[in-house]
Design an enzyme around this catalytic site. Structure first.
Site, PDB file in Angstrom:
ATOM      1  N   LYS A 174      81.349 -19.935  42.566  1.00 18.31           N
ATOM      2  CA  LYS A 174      80.807 -19.434  43.827  1.00 18.31           C
ATOM      3  C   LYS A 174      81.933 -18.648  44.457  1.00 18.31           C
ATOM      4  CE  LYS A 174      77.956 -19.294  47.376  1.00 18.31           C
ATOM      5  NZ  LYS A 174      78.429 -17.905  47.523  1.00 18.31           N
ATOM      6  N   SER A 201      83.515 -15.580  47.162  1.00 12.92           N
ATOM      7  CA  SER A 201      83.410 -15.305  48.590  1.00 12.92           C
ATOM      8  C   SER A 201      82.308 -14.285  48.874  1.00 12.92           C
ATOM      9  CB  SER A 201      84.747 -14.820  49.133  1.00 12.92           C
ATOM     10  OG  SER A 201      85.533 -14.250  48.119  1.00 12.92           O
ATOM     11  N   TYR A 202      82.019 -13.398  47.890  1.00 12.74           N
ATOM     12  CA  TYR A 202      81.008 -12.369  48.115  1.00 12.74           C
ATOM     13  C   TYR A 202      79.791 -12.511  47.219  1.00 12.74           C
ATOM     14  CZ  TYR A 202      84.337 -10.146  51.134  1.00 12.74           C
ATOM     15  OH  TYR A 202      85.186  -9.892  52.165  1.00 12.74           O
ATOM     16  N   GLY A 203      79.715 -13.611  46.495  1.00 13.93           N
ATOM     17  CA  GLY A 203      78.562 -13.774  45.626  1.00 13.93           C
ATOM     18  C   GLY A 203      78.840 -14.779  44.539  1.00 13.93           C
ATOM     19  N   LYS A 263      80.184 -11.138  37.619  1.00 15.20           N
ATOM     20  CA  LYS A 263      80.569 -11.434  38.995  1.00 15.20           C
ATOM     21  C   LYS A 263      79.700 -10.576  39.908  1.00 15.20           C
ATOM     22  CE  LYS A 263      84.546 -11.608  42.080  1.00 15.20           C
ATOM     23  NZ  LYS A 263      86.014 -11.635  42.168  1.00 15.20           N
ATOM     24  N   ASP A 319      96.470 -12.150  45.778  1.00 23.46           N
ATOM     25  CA  ASP A 319      95.745 -13.411  45.963  1.00 23.46           C
ATOM     26  C   ASP A 319      95.954 -14.304  44.746  1.00 23.46           C
ATOM     27  OD1 ASP A 319      94.279 -15.205  47.442  1.00 23.46           O
ATOM     28  OD2 ASP A 319      92.327 -14.370  46.886  1.00 23.46           O
TER      29      ASP A 319
HETATM   30  P1  ADP Z   1      86.125 -14.701  44.361  1.00 22.70           P
HETATM   31  O1  ADP Z   1      86.633 -13.322  44.622  1.00 22.70           O
HETATM   32  O2  ADP Z   1      84.855 -14.915  45.065  1.00 22.70           O
HETATM   33  O3  ADP Z   1      87.146 -15.777  44.581  1.00 22.70           O
HETATM   34  P2  ADP Z   1      86.542 -15.091  41.497  1.00 22.70           P
HETATM   35  O4  ADP Z   1      86.640 -13.866  40.628  1.00 22.70           O
HETATM   36  O5  ADP Z   1      87.826 -15.786  41.808  1.00 22.70           O
HETATM   37  O6  ADP Z   1      85.718 -14.718  42.806  1.00 22.70           O
HETATM   38  O7  ADP Z   1      85.551 -16.121  40.814  1.00 22.70           O
HETATM   39  C1  ADP Z   1      85.230 -17.371  41.443  1.00 22.70           C
HETATM   40  C2  ADP Z   1      85.353 -18.508  40.423  1.00 22.70           C
HETATM   41  O8  ADP Z   1      84.474 -18.267  39.301  1.00 22.70           O
HETATM   42  C3  ADP Z   1      86.744 -18.659  39.802  1.00 22.70           C
HETATM   43  O9  ADP Z   1      87.603 -19.450  40.600  1.00 22.70           O
HETATM   44  C4  ADP Z   1      86.409 -19.313  38.458  1.00 22.70           C
HETATM   45  O10 ADP Z   1      86.203 -20.698  38.605  1.00 22.70           O
HETATM   46  C5  ADP Z   1      85.088 -18.660  38.079  1.00 22.70           C
HETATM   47  N1  ADP Z   1      85.338 -17.459  37.225  1.00 22.70           N
HETATM   48  C6  ADP Z   1      85.440 -16.189  37.650  1.00 22.70           C
HETATM   49  N2  ADP Z   1      85.643 -15.338  36.627  1.00 22.70           N
HETATM   50  C7  ADP Z   1      85.669 -16.091  35.506  1.00 22.70           C
HETATM   51  C8  ADP Z   1      85.824 -15.799  34.102  1.00 22.70           C
HETATM   52  N3  ADP Z   1      86.023 -14.553  33.663  1.00 22.70           N
HETATM   53  N4  ADP Z   1      85.796 -16.830  33.231  1.00 22.70           N
HETATM   54  C9  ADP Z   1      85.604 -18.096  33.676  1.00 22.70           C
HETATM   55  N5  ADP Z   1      85.436 -18.437  34.965  1.00 22.70           N
HETATM   56  C10 ADP Z   1      85.461 -17.452  35.888  1.00 22.70           C
END
Ligand code: ADP
Ligand code: MG
Length: 236
Positions: free
Chosen positions: A13, A15-17, A34, A129
């Protein structure tokens, strides 16, 4: 179905989706989608979503999450990237339930993160970040730095020291004080270091937590550190 992708399950989950595990119809391989909703997004948020896409598509490094594609559908931007089956390091650490990781594991991960950052910094790109939630692991336990959501290309007119952005626990003191470098030094105590690690590792960590930015080592310097060099030799 979502374009060429079949949604399997939600894995995060953001922050934007949401972040979804999916399967590509043709190559039958798994990818992460994403979702970034642009419907109620401000101009600034739109730009940052575009930036994430653009940066990720340009960066090719073994320790940066692989980009495949992106597309917009009904006001939602989808970024398609490699699936890191090991999940994120935050979850991994939580599963440890307070049991400290072996030093070798820490250093192996640390070096891979440093290499990803070195590659970005060489290109004047700041992640901004970096935290355990944004560091992923593949099935074979290779580190992949991800979430370039607020990453930015550094240019002289837009100095990093002037922007207050990031995740509080992980922000450098000079960003937290919201002052360009060094006008005010925040008083703070670094948490006690765990005692089971080598003095070299603890000293390196301590140096990276120095309140004044000019005393903290650059990523290049970290990777030239004799302790780190010896550790890299040992992994190979
Ligand atoms: P946000 O910008 O909303 O923080 P993220 O890109 O960090 O989005 O993704 C949120 C979460 O989704 C991550 O902390 C992770 O647990 C999971 N995630 C995101 N991208 C991947 C990926 N390529 N492979 C596995 N898990 C992922
Ligand atoms: Mg994130």
């Amino acid at each position: 179905m979502l374009g060429e992708y079949q949604l399997i399950k939600q894995i995060g989950k953001g922050s934007y989706g949401e972040v979804w595990l999916s399967k590509h119809q043709k190559d039958r391989r798994q990818y992460v989608l994403k979702k970034i909703s642009l419907v109620n997004a401000s101009q600034k948020e739109r730009k940052s979503a575009e930036q994430e896409c653009k940066l990720l598509s340009q960066l090719k490094h073994p320790n940066i999450v692989g980009y495949r594609d992106s597309f917009e559908l009904e006001g939602i931007l989808y970024i398609v990237m490699a699936y890191c089956e090991g999940g994120d390091v935050y979850t991994k650490l939580k599963e440890q339930k307070g049991v400290p990781l072996p030093e070798r594991q820490i250093v192996e991960w640390f070096v891979q993160v440093a290499m990803a950052l070195q590659y970005m910094h060489e290109r004047n790109i700041l992640h901004r970040d970096l935290k355990t939630q944004n560091i992923f692991l593949t099935r074979s336990k290779i580190i992949k730095v991800g979430d370039l959501g607020i990453a930015r290309v550094l240019d002289s007119s837009n100095d990093m020291a002037k922007t207050l952005i990031g995740t509080p626990y992980y922000m450098s003191p000079e960003l937290f004080s919201n002052k360009p470098y060094n006008h005010k030094i925040l008083k703070g105590r670094t948490p006690d270091m765990p005692t089971q690690y080598s003095s070299e590792l603890l000293e390196l960590m301590r140096s990276m937590l120095n309140l004044s930015p000019e005393k903290r080592p650059s990523v290049n310097r970290i990777l030239r550190d004799p302790f780190i060099r010896r550790s890299i030799q040992l992994f190979l």
